[in-house]
Motif scaffolding. Structure first.
Motif, PDB file in Angstrom:
ATOM      1  N   THR A  17       0.838  -1.206   0.000  1.00 32.98           N
ATOM      2  CA  THR A  17       0.000   0.000   0.000  1.00 32.98           C
ATOM      3  C   THR A  17       0.869   1.251   0.000  1.00 32.98           C
ATOM      4  N   MET A  18       0.395   2.270  -0.670  1.00 34.56           N
ATOM      5  CA  MET A  18       1.131   3.530  -0.777  1.00 34.56           C
ATOM      6  C   MET A  18       0.417   4.588   0.046  1.00 34.56           C
ATOM      7  N   ASP A  19       1.166   5.503   0.600  1.00 34.87           N
ATOM      8  CA  ASP A  19       0.578   6.604   1.355  1.00 34.87           C
ATOM      9  C   ASP A  19      -0.463   7.320   0.488  1.00 34.87           C
ATOM     10  N   PRO A  20      -1.695   7.498   0.970  1.00 34.23           N
ATOM     11  CA  PRO A  20      -2.765   8.071   0.139  1.00 34.23           C
ATOM     12  C   PRO A  20      -2.462   9.475  -0.367  1.00 34.23           C
ATOM     13  N   LYS A  21      -1.797  10.305   0.448  1.00 31.89           N
ATOM     14  CA  LYS A  21      -1.467  11.658  -0.006  1.00 31.89           C
ATOM     15  C   LYS A  21      -0.456  11.626  -1.148  1.00 31.89           C
ATOM     16  N   GLU A  30       8.110  14.484   1.245  1.00 27.93           N
ATOM     17  CA  GLU A  30       8.755  14.900   2.504  1.00 27.93           C
ATOM     18  C   GLU A  30       7.956  14.424   3.705  1.00 27.93           C
ATOM     19  N   HIS A  31       6.625  14.467   3.574  1.00 28.50           N
ATOM     20  CA  HIS A  31       5.752  14.005   4.662  1.00 28.50           C
ATOM     21  C   HIS A  31       5.966  12.513   4.920  1.00 28.50           C
ATOM     22  N   VAL A  32       6.095  11.739   3.840  1.00 26.16           N
ATOM     23  CA  VAL A  32       6.326  10.291   3.984  1.00 26.16           C
ATOM     24  C   VAL A  32       7.667  10.040   4.667  1.00 26.16           C
ATOM     25  N   ALA A  33       8.691  10.815   4.274  1.00 29.54           N
ATOM     26  CA  ALA A  33      10.027  10.636   4.870  1.00 29.54           C
ATOM     27  C   ALA A  33       9.997  10.914   6.362  1.00 29.54           C
ATOM     28  N   VAL A  34       9.272  11.967   6.767  1.00 28.43           N
ATOM     29  CA  VAL A  34       9.176  12.313   8.192  1.00 28.43           C
ATOM     30  C   VAL A  34       8.414  11.237   8.950  1.00 28.43           C
ATOM     31  N   ASP A  35       7.268  10.808   8.391  1.00 26.44           N
ATOM     32  CA  ASP A  35       6.425   9.822   9.086  1.00 26.44           C
ATOM     33  C   ASP A  35       7.116   8.488   9.247  1.00 26.44           C
ATOM     34  N   THR A  36       7.956   8.137   8.279  1.00 32.63           N
ATOM     35  CA  THR A  36       8.615   6.823   8.346  1.00 32.63           C
ATOM     36  C   THR A  36      10.009   6.903   8.972  1.00 32.63           C
ATOM     37  N   HIS A  37      10.365   8.130   9.457  1.00 30.96           N
ATOM     38  CA  HIS A  37      11.633   8.352  10.158  1.00 30.96           C
ATOM     39  C   HIS A  37      12.840   7.980   9.303  1.00 30.96           C
ATOM     40  N   CYS A  45      12.686   5.787   1.476  1.00 32.94           N
ATOM     41  CA  CYS A  45      11.277   5.674   1.877  1.00 32.94           C
ATOM     42  C   CYS A  45      10.363   5.404   0.676  1.00 32.94           C
ATOM     43  N   VAL A  46      10.911   4.707  -0.311  1.00 36.97           N
ATOM     44  CA  VAL A  46      10.123   4.380  -1.507  1.00 36.97           C
ATOM     45  C   VAL A  46       8.979   3.451  -1.140  1.00 36.97           C
ATOM     46  N   GLN A  47       7.802   3.778  -1.641  1.00 36.82           N
ATOM     47  CA  GLN A  47       6.617   2.960  -1.362  1.00 36.82           C
ATOM     48  C   GLN A  47       6.078   2.330  -2.643  1.00 36.82           C
ATOM     49  N   LEU A  48       5.371   1.200  -2.491  1.00 33.63           N
ATOM     50  CA  LEU A  48       4.792   0.490  -3.629  1.00 33.63           C
ATOM     51  C   LEU A  48       3.276   0.429  -3.506  1.00 33.63           C
ATOM     52  N   LEU A  61       7.085   6.349  -9.940  1.00 34.71           N
ATOM     53  CA  LEU A  61       7.498   6.586 -11.334  1.00 34.71           C
ATOM     54  C   LEU A  61       6.543   5.895 -12.306  1.00 34.71           C
ATOM     55  N   HIS A  62       6.134   4.674 -11.975  1.00 33.72           N
ATOM     56  CA  HIS A  62       5.132   3.985 -12.801  1.00 33.72           C
ATOM     57  C   HIS A  62       3.856   4.820 -12.902  1.00 33.72           C
TER      58      HIS A  62
END
Length: 599
Positions: free
Chosen positions: A23-27, A45-52, A59-62, A70-71
């Motif tokens: 799952t990917m961060d909805p934002k 940046e928000h994802v990087a902060v939330d995932t420390h 902090c790449v998400q799928l 990128l896809h």
């Protein structure tokens, strides 16, 4: 140990897969799909902060289908986001989703040349030029498959020495370019190592020549001939040469080209034993047959499997238009009565396959000899009669028999004697077949007798209830009433006679069955027609005071009675008499039925 009450259900539960999807961060997902660059950066940046995480790279998400940002950005065509990702996160260029696609695959399929250039000029392995998806396609394969010539040119020029192999369908880059009709791309592929391919194994099915024919591009076909004539000698898996393929795809220009360049194609068989002209005949391709005969007139003599000529093949395939065309060609006259290995003429084959319109087309030609025998000593009429005598014939087979009967086609003497003997001796299956026919007709006749008997006592208008005419029909003196009574009476007695005749057939010997049916079917036809007329007269009489309604009833009834007669006359009377006069009477109703049903 107790047995589960629902063991199947229990097994199904035990086999459940409880894997959790990615799952990917909805934002982040929403920002990537909408293409707002500032929101995208803030979401990252928000994802990087939330995932420390200290860096974006960590902090790449799928997404659920293993899609990266990128896809997603590539599939939505967001150039700015793709550019930013290629600069800051170049390793994502090589990442694959669940289907094995990189971002370059997606960009190539969409035909977006700007996205393709961004990806291949990234810092990571030339943007993944040689990466394959689950179907074995690189980005260049995808660009050619989806017809994006400019994208294909960009990919080739990026690395002309890239070693591309076949995809899982066995298609080379040159095949795909030929199929797409890209002459320039085909030249590039043949001039650079990028287009190298070999013809081993299953790739024979995917010859670039076949691709050019399927793509219907004469320029590509001409280029392949100039550069690599040996590729034209390859066959498909079912033994078809390029001319076979051009014929089967109805590519007339390609047929003409191949016959000019290499006429020997016209004299090569496929695995079915068909020459190209036979394939054209089977498909009913008049224009292509004209082209083949124009270039190579002696191909008319070629014989396919079982010694069948082009007219045999057309007749066997039910192509009445091309048969009609061939009959009008004087040079093909010798084929009209030619026999195959089984002794069958085109007329025999059309009869065997049950093509009434085609049989009619052949029998109209005076050059067709109707009494020729095949190896089973049968004429065409013998075959048609056998179909309707030994089985519950389809309507198509019955019409085929009628097509021969209306022109008084003969039966062979040998068949007559054999059939007579077989009928006297009889077997159980044949007796059951005749009994089934009798039972069907008996049922219909009984139904008609019941209906008409009932109608005789429930007459239109009812009866007088006062003296001196008590019990007399109120509309006795009306012409339509008299017509109703006469037709209803005749219909009832005709159906009763049919019942009696068929009862005699059931109780008598087997030899009387045919005679009984010859009498019963016409009588039943008369009964049905008279019952229809009686119904029309009775309804007209009842509504006669409303003239427009009465006229509508009369119009509808008359048309349906005529249609009924057209259907019944050929069914009931063809074959019941050898008098030539009857054939002229039956001929036009038969034609109307034949061309109405269109078979």
């Amino acid at each position: 140990m107790s047995v589960p009450k629902y063991p199947g259900l229990l097994e199904e539960v035990e086999e459940e897969n409880y894997e959790t999807a990615e799952t990917m961060d909805p934002k982040l997902y929403r920002a990537t799909t909408e293409g707002e660059i500032l929101e995208f950066v803030m979401a990252m940046e928000h994802v990087a902060v939330d995932t420390h995480h200290d860096t974006l790279a960590s902090c790449v998400q799928l997404g659920p289908q293993k899609t990266t940002i990128l896809h997603i950005a590539t599939s939505f065509g967001h150039h700015e986001i793709v550019k930013l990702i290629c600069k800051d996160l170049p390793f994502l260029v090589a990442d694959k989703n669940a289907r094995g696609d990189t971002a370059l695959h997606i960009a190539a399929r969409s035909g977006d040349s700007l996205l393709v250039q961004m990806l291949i000029h990234s810092d990571y392995k030339e943007g993944g030029l040689g990466e394959k998806n689950e179907k074995g396609n690189t980005a260049l394969h995808e660009a050619l498959r989806f017809g994006h010539e400019e994208v294909a040119r960009i990919l080739i020029k990026k690395n002309p020495n890239m070693p591309y192999s076949l995809n899982l369908e066995g298609k080379s880059l040159l095949y795909l370019a030929a199929e797409a009709g890209f002459v320039t791309i085909a030249k590039l592929l043949m001039e650079n190592p990028v287009g190298n391919y070999n013809f081993g194994g299953k790739t024979e099915n995917k010859s670039p020549v076949f691709g050019a024919i399927l793509g219907r591009n004469i320029d590509v076909l001409n280029l392949l001939w100039e550069r690599d004539q040996s590729s034209f000698n390859l066959r498909s898996g079912n033994g078809k040469n390029p001319l076979h393929v051009a014929v089967c795809t109805e590519y007339t220009e390609g047929v003409n080209f191949l016959l000019i360049k290499h006429h020997y194609f016209a004299y090569q068989k496929d695995k079915r034993g068909f020459f190209p002209i036979h394939s054209a005949s089977q498909k009913g391709l008049i224009d292509i047959i004209k082209v083949i005969l124009h270039h190579r007139p002696d191909t008319q003599e070629l014989l396919a499997t079982r010694g069948q000529n082009i007219l045999h093949i057309a007749a066997r395939s039910g192509k009445h238009k091309i048969v009609d065309f061939m009959l009008k060609m004087p040079e093909l006259e010798k084929l009209i009565n030619e026999k195959d290995a089984d002794g069958n003429t085109p007329l025999h084959l059309a009869t065997i396959c049950g093509y009434p319109k085609l049989v009619h087309t052949l029998t109209r030609d005076e050059r067709v000899i109707l009494d020729l025998l095949n190896n089973n000593l049968q004429t065409a009429l013998d075959i048609a009669a056998e179909h309707i005598e030994t089985e519950m014939a389809s309507f198509q087979k019955r019409l085929t028999w009628m097509a021969l009967r209306v022109i008084s086609a003969p039966r062979s003497r040998q068949t007559k004697s054999i059939k007579s003997l077989n009928f006297r001796v009889g077997n159980q299956k044949e007796k059951e077949s005749w009994n089934n026919k009798i039972n069907v007709i008996l049922l219909v006749a009984t139904l008609v007798a019941t209906v008409t008997f009932t109608a005789g006592f429930t007459i239109p208008g009812g009866y007088n209830n006062t003296n001196p005419d008590q019990g007399i029909a109120t509309m006795l003196e009306k012409v339509q009433f008299q017509e109703f009574v006469i037709c209803n009476t005749l219909a009832m007695y005709s159906s009763i006679i049919v019942d009696v005749i068929l009862l005699w057939a059931q109780l008598g010997d087997t030899s009387s069955t045919q005679v009984a049916l010859k009498l019963a079917v016409p009588l039943l036809g008369i009964a049905l027609a008279l019952m229809s007329v009686a119904f029309m007269a009775g309804v007209y009489l009842v509504v006669s005071k409303l003239s427009w309604l009465a006229n509508v009833v009369l119009f509808i009834g008359t048309n349906f009675v005529i249609a009924l007669a057209v259907l019944l006359v050929p069914l009931c009377f063809i074959g019941s008499s050898n008098c030539r006069v009857f054939y002229y009477i039956y001929y036009y109703p038969f034609l109307l039925v034949l061309y109405t049903v269109g078979i």
